[in-house]
Motif scaffolding. Sequence first.
Motif, short mmCIF file in Angstrom:
data_model
loop_
_atom_site.label_atom_id
_atom_site.label_comp_id
_atom_site.label_asym_id
_atom_site.label_seq_id
_atom_site.Cartn_x
_atom_site.Cartn_y
_atom_site.Cartn_z
N ARG A 48 0.83 -1.22 0.00
CA ARG A 48 0.00 0.00 0.00
C ARG A 48 0.86 1.25 0.00
O ARG A 48 0.43 2.31 -0.47
N ALA A 49 2.09 1.14 0.52
CA ALA A 49 2.97 2.31 0.61
C ALA A 49 3.61 2.64 -0.74
O ALA A 49 4.22 3.70 -0.90
N SER A 50 3.50 1.73 -1.74
CA SER A 50 4.09 1.99 -3.06
C SER A 50 3.01 2.48 -4.03
O SER A 50 1.85 2.10 -3.89
N ALA A 51 3.44 3.28 -4.99
CA ALA A 51 2.50 3.69 -6.03
C ALA A 51 2.28 2.50 -6.96
O ALA A 51 3.16 1.67 -7.13
N GLY A 52 1.11 2.42 -7.56
CA GLY A 52 0.87 1.37 -8.54
C GLY A 52 0.04 0.24 -7.99
O GLY A 52 0.05 -0.04 -6.78
N PRO A 53 -0.69 -0.43 -8.87
CA PRO A 53 -1.53 -1.56 -8.45
C PRO A 53 -0.70 -2.77 -8.07
O PRO A 53 0.51 -2.83 -8.29
N VAL A 54 -1.40 -3.74 -7.52
CA VAL A 54 -0.78 -5.00 -7.08
C VAL A 54 -1.35 -6.12 -7.96
O VAL A 54 -2.53 -6.12 -8.30
N ALA A 55 -0.48 -7.07 -8.34
CA ALA A 55 -0.93 -8.22 -9.13
C ALA A 55 -0.77 -9.49 -8.30
O ALA A 55 0.27 -9.70 -7.68
N GLU A 56 -1.82 -10.33 -8.32
CA GLU A 56 -1.61 -11.70 -7.85
C GLU A 56 -1.34 -12.54 -9.09
O GLU A 56 -2.22 -12.70 -9.96
N LEU A 57 -0.12 -13.07 -9.19
CA LEU A 57 0.30 -13.83 -10.37
C LEU A 57 0.14 -15.31 -10.09
O LEU A 57 0.75 -15.84 -9.15
N GLY A 58 -0.70 -15.97 -10.90
CA GLY A 58 -1.07 -17.35 -10.60
C GLY A 58 -2.19 -17.32 -9.56
O GLY A 58 -2.12 -17.97 -8.52
N CYS A 59 -3.24 -16.57 -9.89
CA CYS A 59 -4.29 -16.27 -8.90
C CYS A 59 -5.30 -17.40 -8.75
O CYS A 59 -6.13 -17.35 -7.83
N GLY A 60 -5.29 -18.39 -9.64
CA GLY A 60 -6.28 -19.45 -9.55
C GLY A 60 -7.69 -18.88 -9.55
O GLY A 60 -7.99 -17.97 -10.33
N PRO A 61 -8.57 -19.39 -8.67
CA PRO A 61 -9.97 -18.95 -8.68
C PRO A 61 -10.20 -17.62 -7.98
O PRO A 61 -11.34 -17.19 -7.83
N GLY A 62 -9.13 -16.95 -7.53
CA GLY A 62 -9.23 -15.54 -7.15
C GLY A 62 -9.52 -15.24 -5.69
O GLY A 62 -9.60 -14.08 -5.30
N GLN A 63 -9.59 -16.27 -4.84
CA GLN A 63 -9.97 -15.98 -3.44
C GLN A 63 -8.87 -15.22 -2.70
O GLN A 63 -9.18 -14.41 -1.82
N THR A 64 -7.61 -15.44 -3.06
CA THR A 64 -6.54 -14.70 -2.37
C THR A 64 -6.47 -13.27 -2.92
O THR A 64 -6.19 -12.32 -2.18
N THR A 65 -6.76 -13.10 -4.21
CA THR A 65 -6.86 -11.75 -4.79
C THR A 65 -7.94 -10.96 -4.04
O THR A 65 -7.75 -9.80 -3.67
#
Length: 211
Positions: A48-65
């Motif tokens: 959150r302290a960095s500019a720019g979005p965050v990617a979950e790479l290898g997100c599977g069905p998305g529950q951790t995203t």
Amino acid sequence: MTDLPSHLSVTADAYDALAVVYADFARDALDPLPLDRAILAAFAELARASAGPVAELGCGPGQTTAHLRDLGLDVFGVDLSPVMIGLARDAYPDLRFEVGSMDALDLADGTLGGILSWYSVIHAPPRDIPPYLAEFRRVLAPGGTLLLAFFESEGGPVAAFDHKVTTAYRWPVDDLAGLAREAGFVEVGRMLREPREDERFRRGHLLMHAG
Ligand SMILES: C[S@@+](CC[C@H](N)C(=O)[O-])C[C@H]1O[C@@H](n2cnc3c(N)ncnc32)[C@H](O)[C@@H]1O
């Protein structure tokens, strides 16, 4: 996606075939895991302290995203498996999910504030880990945060094992940390978690900044 190298096709096909079963298993997987949630919270605070979005790479069905979204991150997911991405879009229509491979991201240099790889480099043969880490470093902004979660090898060398979906690898945490350092990452900290009764292996987590 077309023209995947054969080992990535094997992984994508295996996750396509088991996506619905995997999504059922994974939906509430974090609930009994306070240490896992703790390191994800630390990752979220740093990212959150960095500019720019965050990617979950290898997100599977998305529950951790979705968990990262709940922690206040502007987050999207990428996965090799089109069926996984379809399930993620259906379950979390407010989030963006794209089919793609984390070794060739459709992202400009230095644009992400954070990357989560939550058990997604586990299927990469060891020779593929340095190019994956180089791609993560390319798309992260300087100071951006990377969290890797993986199966730890408990004193042994890197070794393949019969993961339920397709072959995966257990890593000595120091070896993975060394490869990350060579790719330009600076370690913030690491966490090992012992397996629960229903798990086979110790879990490793490496929290890093892009140097
Ligand atoms: C064990 S699952 C973890 C899924 C998710 N991160 C979670 O928390 O449940 C591994 C995922 O990584 C994806 N994956 C493996 N290699 C990949 C690659 N090169 N690029 C993108 N996704 C990949 C698989 O398709 C699968 O969905």
